[in-house]
Design a protein around this motif. Structure first.
Motif, PDB file in Angstrom:
ATOM      1  N   GLY A  37       0.814  -1.214   0.000  1.00 20.14           N
ATOM      2  CA  GLY A  37       0.000   0.000   0.000  1.00 20.14           C
ATOM      3  C   GLY A  37       0.845   1.260   0.000  1.00 20.14           C
ATOM      4  N   GLU A  38       0.225   2.350   0.416  1.00 17.94           N
ATOM      5  CA  GLU A  38       0.894   3.648   0.427  1.00 17.94           C
ATOM      6  C   GLU A  38       1.859   3.727   1.610  1.00 17.94           C
ATOM      7  OE1 GLU A  38       0.663   6.152  -1.770  1.00 17.94           O
ATOM      8  OE2 GLU A  38      -0.639   4.917  -3.034  1.00 17.94           O
ATOM      9  N   LYS A  39       3.151   3.765   1.323  1.00 15.59           N
ATOM     10  CA  LYS A  39       4.130   3.842   2.405  1.00 15.59           C
ATOM     11  C   LYS A  39       5.145   4.971   2.186  1.00 15.59           C
ATOM     12  CE  LYS A  39       6.493  -0.074   0.211  1.00 15.59           C
ATOM     13  NZ  LYS A  39       6.946  -1.465   0.401  1.00 15.59           N
ATOM     14  N   GLU A  40       4.882   5.821   1.188  1.00 16.68           N
ATOM     15  CA  GLU A  40       5.788   6.940   0.927  1.00 16.68           C
ATOM     16  C   GLU A  40       5.851   7.890   2.121  1.00 16.68           C
ATOM     17  OE1 GLU A  40       3.568   5.837  -1.189  1.00 16.68           O
ATOM     18  OE2 GLU A  40       4.834   5.053  -2.808  1.00 16.68           O
ATOM     19  N   THR A  41       4.714   8.054   2.806  1.00 16.10           N
ATOM     20  CA  THR A  41       4.681   8.938   3.982  1.00 16.10           C
ATOM     21  C   THR A  41       5.588   8.410   5.076  1.00 16.10           C
ATOM     22  OG1 THR A  41       2.390   9.538   3.475  1.00 16.10           O
ATOM     23  CG2 THR A  41       3.197  10.039   5.694  1.00 16.10           C
ATOM     24  N   ASN A  42       5.566   7.082   5.277  1.00 16.71           N
ATOM     25  CA  ASN A  42       6.422   6.470   6.289  1.00 16.71           C
ATOM     26  C   ASN A  42       7.902   6.614   5.926  1.00 16.71           C
ATOM     27  OD1 ASN A  42       3.703   4.922   6.367  1.00 16.71           O
ATOM     28  ND2 ASN A  42       4.653   4.467   8.344  1.00 16.71           N
ATOM     29  N   GLU A  43       8.209   6.448   4.639  1.00 13.80           N
ATOM     30  CA  GLU A  43       9.585   6.604   4.193  1.00 13.80           C
ATOM     31  C   GLU A  43      10.065   8.034   4.414  1.00 13.80           C
ATOM     32  OE1 GLU A  43      10.002   5.295   0.167  1.00 13.80           O
ATOM     33  OE2 GLU A  43       9.892   3.179   0.685  1.00 13.80           O
ATOM     34  N   LEU A  44       9.195   8.996   4.110  1.00  9.62           N
ATOM     35  CA  LEU A  44       9.542  10.399   4.310  1.00  9.62           C
ATOM     36  C   LEU A  44       9.717  10.707   5.793  1.00  9.62           C
ATOM     37  CD1 LEU A  44       9.949  13.242   3.168  1.00  9.62           C
ATOM     38  CD2 LEU A  44       7.459  13.579   3.316  1.00  9.62           C
ATOM     39  N   ALA A  45       8.798  10.178   6.613  1.00  8.95           N
ATOM     40  CA  ALA A  45       8.878  10.413   8.060  1.00  8.95           C
ATOM     41  C   ALA A  45      10.161   9.833   8.639  1.00  8.95           C
ATOM     42  CB  ALA A  45       7.661   9.797   8.753  1.00  8.95           C
ATOM     43  N   LEU A  46      10.522   8.616   8.175  1.00  2.48           N
ATOM     44  CA  LEU A  46      11.753   7.981   8.654  1.00  2.48           C
ATOM     45  C   LEU A  46      12.970   8.814   8.271  1.00  2.48           C
ATOM     46  CD1 LEU A  46      13.130   5.538   9.993  1.00  2.48           C
ATOM     47  CD2 LEU A  46      13.206   4.446   7.750  1.00  2.48           C
ATOM     48  N   SER A  47      12.981   9.319   7.047  1.00  3.24           N
ATOM     49  CA  SER A  47      14.113  10.142   6.579  1.00  3.24           C
ATOM     50  C   SER A  47      14.233  11.423   7.389  1.00  3.24           C
ATOM     51  CB  SER A  47      13.948  10.474   5.092  1.00  3.24           C
ATOM     52  OG  SER A  47      13.959   9.305   4.306  1.00  3.24           O
ATOM     53  N   VAL A  48      13.087  12.083   7.642  1.00  2.00           N
ATOM     54  CA  VAL A  48      13.098  13.339   8.399  1.00  2.00           C
ATOM     55  C   VAL A  48      13.568  13.102   9.830  1.00  2.00           C
ATOM     56  CG1 VAL A  48      11.649  15.175   9.358  1.00  2.00           C
ATOM     57  CG2 VAL A  48      11.330  14.451   6.980  1.00  2.00           C
ATOM     58  N   VAL A  49      13.014  12.069  10.468  1.00  2.00           N
ATOM     59  CA  VAL A  49      13.392  11.761  11.854  1.00  2.00           C
ATOM     60  C   VAL A  49      14.875  11.410  11.941  1.00  2.00           C
ATOM     61  CG1 VAL A  49      13.093  10.102  13.737  1.00  2.00           C
ATOM     62  CG2 VAL A  49      11.096  11.058  12.597  1.00  2.00           C
ATOM     63  N   CYS A  50      15.362  10.654  10.954  1.00  2.00           N
ATOM     64  CA  CYS A  50      16.763  10.232  10.974  1.00  2.00           C
ATOM     65  C   CYS A  50      17.725  11.380  10.704  1.00  2.00           C
ATOM     66  CB  CYS A  50      16.997   9.102   9.975  1.00  2.00           C
ATOM     67  SG  CYS A  50      16.291   7.538  10.542  1.00  2.00           S
ATOM     68  N   ILE A  51      17.243  12.411  10.028  1.00  2.87           N
ATOM     69  CA  ILE A  51      18.069  13.608   9.867  1.00  2.87           C
ATOM     70  C   ILE A  51      18.345  14.216  11.243  1.00  2.87           C
ATOM     71  CG2 ILE A  51      18.017  16.012   9.084  1.00  2.87           C
ATOM     72  CD1 ILE A  51      16.666  15.000   6.511  1.00  2.87           C
ATOM     73  N   PHE A  52      17.314  14.241  12.094  1.00  8.60           N
ATOM     74  CA  PHE A  52      17.475  14.809  13.433  1.00  8.60           C
ATOM     75  C   PHE A  52      18.244  13.879  14.367  1.00  8.60           C
ATOM     76  CE2 PHE A  52      13.889  17.356  11.895  1.00  8.60           C
ATOM     77  CZ  PHE A  52      14.287  18.620  12.295  1.00  8.60           C
ATOM     78  N   ILE A  53      18.039  12.570  14.232  1.00 12.05           N
ATOM     79  CA  ILE A  53      18.662  11.631  15.171  1.00 12.05           C
ATOM     80  C   ILE A  53      20.055  11.186  14.713  1.00 12.05           C
ATOM     81  CG2 ILE A  53      17.914   9.366  14.278  1.00 12.05           C
ATOM     82  CD1 ILE A  53      17.437  10.461  17.902  1.00 12.05           C
ATOM     83  N   LEU A  54      20.345  11.322  13.403  1.00  9.75           N
ATOM     84  CA  LEU A  54      21.640  10.900  12.863  1.00  9.75           C
ATOM     85  C   LEU A  54      22.468  12.081  12.351  1.00  9.75           C
ATOM     86  CD1 LEU A  54      20.920   7.625  10.844  1.00  9.75           C
ATOM     87  CD2 LEU A  54      22.665   7.898  12.587  1.00  9.75           C
ATOM     88  N   ALA A  55      21.910  12.812  11.385  1.00 14.55           N
ATOM     89  CA  ALA A  55      22.681  13.854  10.706  1.00 14.55           C
ATOM     90  C   ALA A  55      23.014  15.027  11.635  1.00 14.55           C
ATOM     91  CB  ALA A  55      21.930  14.346   9.471  1.00 14.55           C
ATOM     92  N   VAL A  56      22.041  15.482  12.431  1.00 13.16           N
ATOM     93  CA  VAL A  56      22.275  16.627  13.320  1.00 13.16           C
ATOM     94  C   VAL A  56      23.339  16.309  14.378  1.00 13.16           C
ATOM     95  CG1 VAL A  56      21.232  18.159  15.056  1.00 13.16           C
ATOM     96  CG2 VAL A  56      20.020  17.689  12.914  1.00 13.16           C
ATOM     97  N   PRO A  57      23.236  15.160  15.107  1.00 11.19           N
ATOM     98  CA  PRO A  57      24.311  14.821  16.052  1.00 11.19           C
ATOM     99  C   PRO A  57      25.676  14.670  15.377  1.00 11.19           C
ATOM    100  CG  PRO A  57      22.373  13.505  16.522  1.00 11.19           C
ATOM    101  CD  PRO A  57      22.105  14.211  15.232  1.00 11.19           C
ATOM    102  N   LEU A  58      25.695  14.101  14.164  1.00 13.11           N
ATOM    103  CA  LEU A  58      26.961  13.938  13.464  1.00 13.11           C
ATOM    104  C   LEU A  58      27.579  15.294  13.120  1.00 13.11           C
ATOM    105  CD1 LEU A  58      29.081  12.099  12.209  1.00 13.11           C
ATOM    106  CD2 LEU A  58      27.710  12.038  10.112  1.00 13.11           C
ATOM    107  N   CYS A  59      26.761  16.228  12.650  1.00 14.65           N
ATOM    108  CA  CYS A  59      27.261  17.581  12.359  1.00 14.65           C
ATOM    109  C   CYS A  59      27.786  18.243  13.637  1.00 14.65           C
ATOM    110  CB  CYS A  59      26.153  18.435  11.744  1.00 14.65           C
ATOM    111  SG  CYS A  59      25.714  17.948  10.064  1.00 14.65           S
ATOM    112  N   PHE A  60      27.087  18.013  14.744  1.00 16.32           N
ATOM    113  CA  PHE A  60      27.527  18.557  16.041  1.00 16.32           C
ATOM    114  C   PHE A  60      28.878  17.967  16.437  1.00 16.32           C
ATOM    115  CE2 PHE A  60      27.685  18.511  20.687  1.00 16.32           C
ATOM    116  CZ  PHE A  60      27.383  19.837  20.985  1.00 16.32           C
ATOM    117  N   ILE A  61      29.041  16.661  16.220  1.00 16.09           N
ATOM    118  CA  ILE A  61      30.307  15.983  16.532  1.00 16.09           C
ATOM    119  C   ILE A  61      31.441  16.553  15.682  1.00 16.09           C
ATOM    120  CG2 ILE A  61      31.545  13.784  16.357  1.00 16.09           C
ATOM    121  CD1 ILE A  61      28.858  12.421  17.076  1.00 16.09           C
ATOM    122  N   LEU A  62      31.194  16.704  14.385  1.00 22.11           N
ATOM    123  CA  LEU A  62      32.228  17.225  13.484  1.00 22.11           C
ATOM    124  C   LEU A  62      32.612  18.656  13.849  1.00 22.11           C
ATOM    125  CD1 LEU A  62      30.926  15.797  10.078  1.00 22.11           C
ATOM    126  CD2 LEU A  62      32.802  14.933  11.493  1.00 22.11           C
ATOM    127  N   ALA A  63      31.607  19.476  14.206  1.00 17.44           N
ATOM    128  CA  ALA A  63      31.888  20.853  14.619  1.00 17.44           C
ATOM    129  C   ALA A  63      32.700  20.878  15.912  1.00 17.44           C
ATOM    130  CB  ALA A  63      30.582  21.618  14.807  1.00 17.44           C
TER     131      ALA A  63
END
Length: 322
Positions: A190-216
């Motif tokens: 069925g329709e799961k594009e919303t879930n994929e988008l939600a996972l990507s957005v959440v992972c930006i905050f839980i993965l990408a943001v902490p990683l950028c903080f670590i690098l800084a």
């Protein structure tokens, strides 16, 4: 695929490496060796951090949390992997899958933020040494660690709960070794594009943001270390930070390759090898990385081993003689 005419299946079939059965025995042996090593190594780190008063500092308080987290992380998936690889039974009940899903992602999300907190601790210690004890006091450390765990729990509960609402259309076969969010989304219909988008957005905050903080943080640390006139001081600062940086690269590399792309684009065997890496390899290597590159931890472990194997001593003496 087996079709089950219910809202959710009674059990899932974890296919694992069904198409490469020759891989199962070597992986089973590797897990059988690395799992006890991971547990013993992390238990040793926790013990020396608690028993040796020289290690009663924020850095080792956070390291104790990381070791405890790694023990829980690897325990959430390795027993199931051993069952899958070592026997003919490849099934996991729906409830066990749900528990594993929540537990595994709580640990993963928490570790993402905890590694960022540990880099902040190193930043304050090296860039603001005169204010370190004031900034990183006991109350602040407890508050920061509590926030880290709460963040991991909120991430896992929200994302896993949303994923479990997806219709499976009777499919109960997961091409994986464990229950993991991207694989469940990929299996859903069925329709799961919303879930994929939600996972990507959440992972930006839980993965990408902490990683950028670590690098800084490490950019600032590197700049400050280069200003240290003493070669011994620079060596000690780089030695302390390099251990943490290695752990960050080992954890974030596979996690980013798995979670910062749409689940539909994940290749067939990628989730299996990535889960083995950040769920097994990293928790096993972490104690050795911190031990081999840290004289304080090596000294504390040596002292602990002497007291363990000396019949006339006990753990209480460690504190008395430190």
């Amino acid at each position: 695929m087996t079709v089950i005419n219910k809202s959710h299946p009674e059990e899932f079939i974890l296919l694992g490496f069904a198409d490469c059965p020759w891989l199962e025995l070597p992986l089973f042996i590797i897990l059988l060796v690395t799992y006890p090593l991971a547990m013993l190594g992390n238990i040793a780190i926790i013990l020396v951090s608690i028993l040796d008063i020289h290690l009663h500092s924020p850095m080792y308080f956070f390291l104790t949390n990381l070791s405890f987290l790694d023990m829980c992380y690897t325990t959430s998936i390795v027993p199931q992997m051993l069952t899958n690889l070592g026997g003919s039974t490849k099934t996991i009940s729906y409830m066990r899958c749900v528990v594993q899903l929540y537990f595994f992602h709580i640990m993963g999300g928490t570790e993402c933020v905890l590694l960022a907190l540990m880099s902040f601790d190193r930043y304050v210690a090296i860039c603001k040494p005169l204010h370190y004890s004031l900034i990183m006091n006991r109350r602040t450390c407890l508050l920061l660690v509590s926030t880290v765990w709460l963040t991991g729990i909120i991430y896992a509960v929200s994302e896993a709960t949303v994923t479990l609402q997806l219709p499976l259309c009777g499919h109960n076969k997961l091409d994986h070794l464990v229950c993991e969010i991207p694989v469940l989304i990929k299996t859903a219909c069925g329709e799961k594009e919303t879930n994929e988008l939600a996972l990507s957005v959440v992972c930006i905050f839980i993965l990408a943001v902490p990683l950028c903080f670590i690098l800084a943080s490490y950019a600032s640390i590197g700049h400050a270390v280069l200003k240290i006139k003493s070669s011994e001081g620079r060596k000690k600062a780089f030695g302390t930070c390099s251990s943490h940086l290695i752990v960050v690269l080992l954890f974030y590399g596979p996690a980013i390759s798995m979670y910062l792309q749409p689940p539909s684009s994940i290749t067939k065997d990628q989730p299996k090898f990535m889960a083995l890496f950040y769920g097994v390899v990293t928790p096993t290597l972490n104690p050795f990385i911190y031990t081999l590159r840290n004289k304080d931890v090596k000294g504390a472990l040596s002292k602990l081993s002497r007291y363990i194997f000396s019949p006339k001593r006990n753990f209480v003496d460690i504190k008395q003689n430190s």
